[in-house]
Design a protein around this motif. Structure first.
Motif, PDB file in Angstrom:
ATOM      1  N   VAL A   1      54.991  72.613  46.836  1.00 33.71           N
ATOM      2  CA  VAL A   1      56.138  73.188  46.125  1.00 33.71           C
ATOM      3  C   VAL A   1      56.719  74.300  46.986  1.00 33.71           C
ATOM      4  N   LEU A   2      57.950  74.098  47.441  1.00 36.19           N
ATOM      5  CA  LEU A   2      58.666  75.108  48.212  1.00 36.19           C
ATOM      6  C   LEU A   2      59.564  75.873  47.253  1.00 36.19           C
ATOM      7  N   MET A   3      59.367  77.185  47.161  1.00 42.78           N
ATOM      8  CA  MET A   3      60.121  78.019  46.223  1.00 42.78           C
ATOM      9  C   MET A   3      60.927  79.052  47.005  1.00 42.78           C
ATOM     10  N   ILE A   4      62.188  79.282  46.592  1.00 42.86           N
ATOM     11  CA  ILE A   4      63.036  80.307  47.201  1.00 42.86           C
ATOM     12  C   ILE A   4      63.597  81.161  46.066  1.00 42.86           C
ATOM     13  N   ILE A   5      63.196  82.396  46.018  1.00 38.87           N
ATOM     14  CA  ILE A   5      63.583  83.279  44.916  1.00 38.87           C
ATOM     15  C   ILE A   5      65.034  83.726  45.084  1.00 38.87           C
ATOM     16  N   VAL A   6      65.802  83.601  44.013  1.00 39.94           N
ATOM     17  CA  VAL A   6      67.220  83.981  44.028  1.00 39.94           C
ATOM     18  C   VAL A   6      67.436  85.302  43.306  1.00 39.94           C
ATOM     19  N   LYS A   7      66.747  85.477  42.188  1.00 39.94           N
ATOM     20  CA  LYS A   7      66.999  86.647  41.334  1.00 39.94           C
ATOM     21  C   LYS A   7      65.704  87.034  40.622  1.00 39.94           C
ATOM     22  N   GLY A   8      65.525  88.332  40.389  1.00 40.91           N
ATOM     23  CA  GLY A   8      64.388  88.800  39.598  1.00 40.91           C
ATOM     24  C   GLY A   8      63.120  88.939  40.419  1.00 40.91           C
ATOM     25  N   GLN A   9      61.995  88.675  39.766  1.00 42.34           N
ATOM     26  CA  GLN A   9      60.685  88.865  40.399  1.00 42.34           C
ATOM     27  C   GLN A   9      59.683  87.925  39.742  1.00 42.34           C
ATOM     28  N   LEU A  10      58.972  87.169  40.579  1.00 39.05           N
ATOM     29  CA  LEU A  10      58.014  86.196  40.069  1.00 39.05           C
ATOM     30  C   LEU A  10      56.603  86.593  40.481  1.00 39.05           C
ATOM     31  N   PHE A  11      55.693  86.569  39.509  1.00 34.72           N
ATOM     32  CA  PHE A  11      54.300  86.927  39.757  1.00 34.72           C
ATOM     33  C   PHE A  11      53.475  85.635  39.740  1.00 34.72           C
ATOM     34  N   ILE A  12      53.234  85.091  40.938  1.00 36.58           N
ATOM     35  CA  ILE A  12      52.583  83.796  41.059  1.00 36.58           C
ATOM     36  C   ILE A  12      51.208  83.951  41.699  1.00 36.58           C
ATOM     37  N   ALA A  13      50.261  83.145  41.244  1.00 38.60           N
ATOM     38  CA  ALA A  13      48.914  83.157  41.823  1.00 38.60           C
ATOM     39  C   ALA A  13      48.528  81.742  42.213  1.00 38.60           C
ATOM     40  N   GLU A  14      47.716  81.655  43.259  1.00 39.89           N
ATOM     41  CA  GLU A  14      47.170  80.362  43.687  1.00 39.89           C
ATOM     42  C   GLU A  14      45.696  80.563  44.040  1.00 39.89           C
ATOM     43  N   ASP A  15      44.846  79.857  43.336  1.00 45.75           N
ATOM     44  CA  ASP A  15      43.396  79.936  43.578  1.00 45.75           C
ATOM     45  C   ASP A  15      42.886  81.372  43.568  1.00 45.75           C
ATOM     46  N   GLY A  16      43.416  82.174  42.640  1.00 42.04           N
ATOM     47  CA  GLY A  16      42.942  83.547  42.485  1.00 42.04           C
ATOM     48  C   GLY A  16      43.646  84.577  43.343  1.00 42.04           C
ATOM     49  N   HIS A  17      44.493  84.148  44.297  1.00 49.62           N
ATOM     50  CA  HIS A  17      45.241  85.090  45.135  1.00 49.62           C
ATOM     51  C   HIS A  17      46.600  85.363  44.481  1.00 49.62           C
ATOM     52  N   GLN A  18      46.906  86.631  44.276  1.00 48.70           N
ATOM     53  CA  GLN A  18      48.112  87.025  43.556  1.00 48.70           C
ATOM     54  C   GLN A  18      49.230  87.396  44.533  1.00 48.70           C
TER      55      GLN A  18
ATOM     56  N   VAL B   1      57.020  87.354  33.738  1.00 46.17           N
ATOM     57  CA  VAL B   1      58.133  87.999  34.430  1.00 46.17           C
ATOM     58  C   VAL B   1      58.643  89.160  33.591  1.00 46.17           C
ATOM     59  N   GLU B   2      59.107  90.203  34.252  1.00 49.73           N
ATOM     60  CA  GLU B   2      59.552  91.423  33.565  1.00 49.73           C
ATOM     61  C   GLU B   2      61.060  91.515  33.468  1.00 49.73           C
ATOM     62  N   GLN B   3      61.757  90.542  34.056  1.00 55.31           N
ATOM     63  CA  GLN B   3      63.219  90.495  34.012  1.00 55.31           C
ATOM     64  C   GLN B   3      63.653  89.047  34.232  1.00 55.31           C
ATOM     65  N   SER B   4      64.904  88.756  33.975  1.00 54.52           N
ATOM     66  CA  SER B   4      65.419  87.413  34.205  1.00 54.52           C
ATOM     67  C   SER B   4      65.184  87.015  35.658  1.00 54.52           C
ATOM     68  N   THR B   5      64.547  85.866  35.847  1.00 61.32           N
ATOM     69  CA  THR B   5      64.135  85.440  37.188  1.00 61.32           C
ATOM     70  C   THR B   5      64.590  84.008  37.441  1.00 61.32           C
ATOM     71  N   GLU B   6      65.127  83.762  38.642  1.00 67.06           N
ATOM     72  CA  GLU B   6      65.643  82.446  38.984  1.00 67.06           C
ATOM     73  C   GLU B   6      65.203  82.074  40.399  1.00 67.06           C
ATOM     74  N   TYR B   7      64.936  80.786  40.619  1.00 63.30           N
ATOM     75  CA  TYR B   7      64.578  80.338  41.963  1.00 63.30           C
ATOM     76  C   TYR B   7      64.796  78.840  42.117  1.00 63.30           C
ATOM     77  N   TYR B   8      65.013  78.430  43.365  1.00 64.78           N
ATOM     78  CA  TYR B   8      65.044  77.015  43.710  1.00 64.78           C
ATOM     79  C   TYR B   8      63.607  76.537  43.912  1.00 64.78           C
ATOM     80  N   TRP B   9      63.355  75.288  43.556  1.00 59.22           N
ATOM     81  CA  TRP B   9      62.057  74.684  43.857  1.00 59.22           C
ATOM     82  C   TRP B   9      62.264  73.274  44.390  1.00 59.22           C
ATOM     83  N   LEU B  10      61.469  72.916  45.370  1.00 58.07           N
ATOM     84  CA  LEU B  10      61.539  71.585  45.968  1.00 58.07           C
ATOM     85  C   LEU B  10      60.124  71.045  46.124  1.00 58.07           C
ATOM     86  N   HIS B  11      59.881  69.874  45.578  1.00 60.55           N
ATOM     87  CA  HIS B  11      58.603  69.187  45.761  1.00 60.55           C
ATOM     88  C   HIS B  11      58.707  68.305  47.002  1.00 60.55           C
TER      89      HIS B  11
END
Length: 287
Positions: free
Chosen positions: A40-57, A80-90
């Motif tokens: 999953v390729l993610m590109i953040i456009v707006k806001g703030q995303l709190f993502i974790a993978e296998d325990g790494h934040q 998320v603490e505010q409106s957040t938007e991003y592109y995602w590509l599988h």
């Protein structure tokens, strides 16, 4: 947190599967998954995303690019603490890949004969989490990928796949053995292929790459053996030929689709290249 690099063998090439644009309101969480078979390729456009993978934040901000691994556990480590938007590509990778603390050469899954074929590297290096300062070109390309994949025809499919590879090239970590001139020529070549249906002049390229037109022409001739104008014409006509053989679109529409508003000029250039008119080409080769 230390840098991570994803090294992917490009034989076979990575394949774009699907993509979209995600919206999260304050208090919402990213889905909790551990069985997704795609990167999953993610590109953040707006806001703030709190993502974790296998325990790494990770905390992702606008302009950040992040890549989630297939079959690994990813989830929100807080809402998320505010409106957040991003592109995602599988995207899917059939070849070998690895994630390490540094780029790693990854051998091809397919045996490559070296007698008549050689390439210095078959590995794509992607930083797991990086920031880009100019998001506009990437966003334009992503939207073109989505537009072409939505066409649900052969032409759209192949264009979307080609543009996805171009997107990965934009994000890749550059190899040290490429000259500045070669890197510039490759960027120009990708831009021409991704925007071939638009009006492109020497001034357009100069503004896009902040380089004098003479330097642009020299880098293209040195790397590809042709000027940007010659390359653009050649690519436009190849795309027109694809449309003629795989669609029933009228000739004037195909001309516009590949960047020619004047059908008579398009027909003249096409005949010079293929030694027959677009209509004759379609009648002769379309089955």
């Amino acid at each position: 947190m230390e840098d991570k690099y994803i090294s992917i063998s490009c034989i076979p090439l990575p394949t774009f599967i699907q993509g979209g644009y995600a919206f999260f309101d304050e208090g919402e969480n990213h889905p909790n998954r551990n069985d997704l078979q795609y990167f999953v390729l993610m590109i953040i456009v707006k806001g703030q995303l709190f993502i974790a993978e296998d325990g790494h934040q990770y905390t992702l901000n606008p302009g950040d690019i992040f890549i989630l691994l297939p079959h690994h556990h990813h989830y929100s480590w807080k809402p998320v603490e505010q409106s957040t938007e991003y592109y995602w590509l599988h995207f899917s990778v059939a070849g070998k890949w690895t994630q390490e603390n540094k780029p790693v050469d990854v051998s091809s899954k397919v045996d490559i004969p070296t007698l008549h074929y050689f390439t210095p590297t078959v590995t794509l290096y992607l930083k797991k989490n990086r920031h880009i300062t100019d998001e506009v070109p990437a966003f334009k390309l992503i939207n073109r990928i989505f537009k072409n994949s939505a066409k649900q025809n052969n032409v759209g499919f192949w264009q979307a796949q080609q543009q996805f590879i171009d997107l990965l090239q934009i994000f890749q970590e550059k190899t040290k053995n490429e000259s500045t001139s070669t890197q510039l020529a490759e960027r120009i070549e990708r831009f021409l292929r991704d925007h071939f249906d638009e009006k492109i002049t020497n001034a357009t390229l100069s503004r896009e790459f902040h380089v004098h037109p003479n330097s642009i022409a020299l880098s293209m001739k040195k790397t590809f053996g042709m000027t940007p104008t010659t390359f653009l014409t050649k690519y436009r006509l190849e795309e027109a030929a694809k449309h003629l053989l795989t669609t029933d679109e009228p000739i004037n529409q195909i001309a516009r689709n590949v960047g020619y508003n004047n059908i008579y000029y398009f027909s003249t250039i096409f005949k010079q290249h293929y030694a027959m008119t677009p209509t004759a080409y379609r009648e002769k080769f379309k089955h």
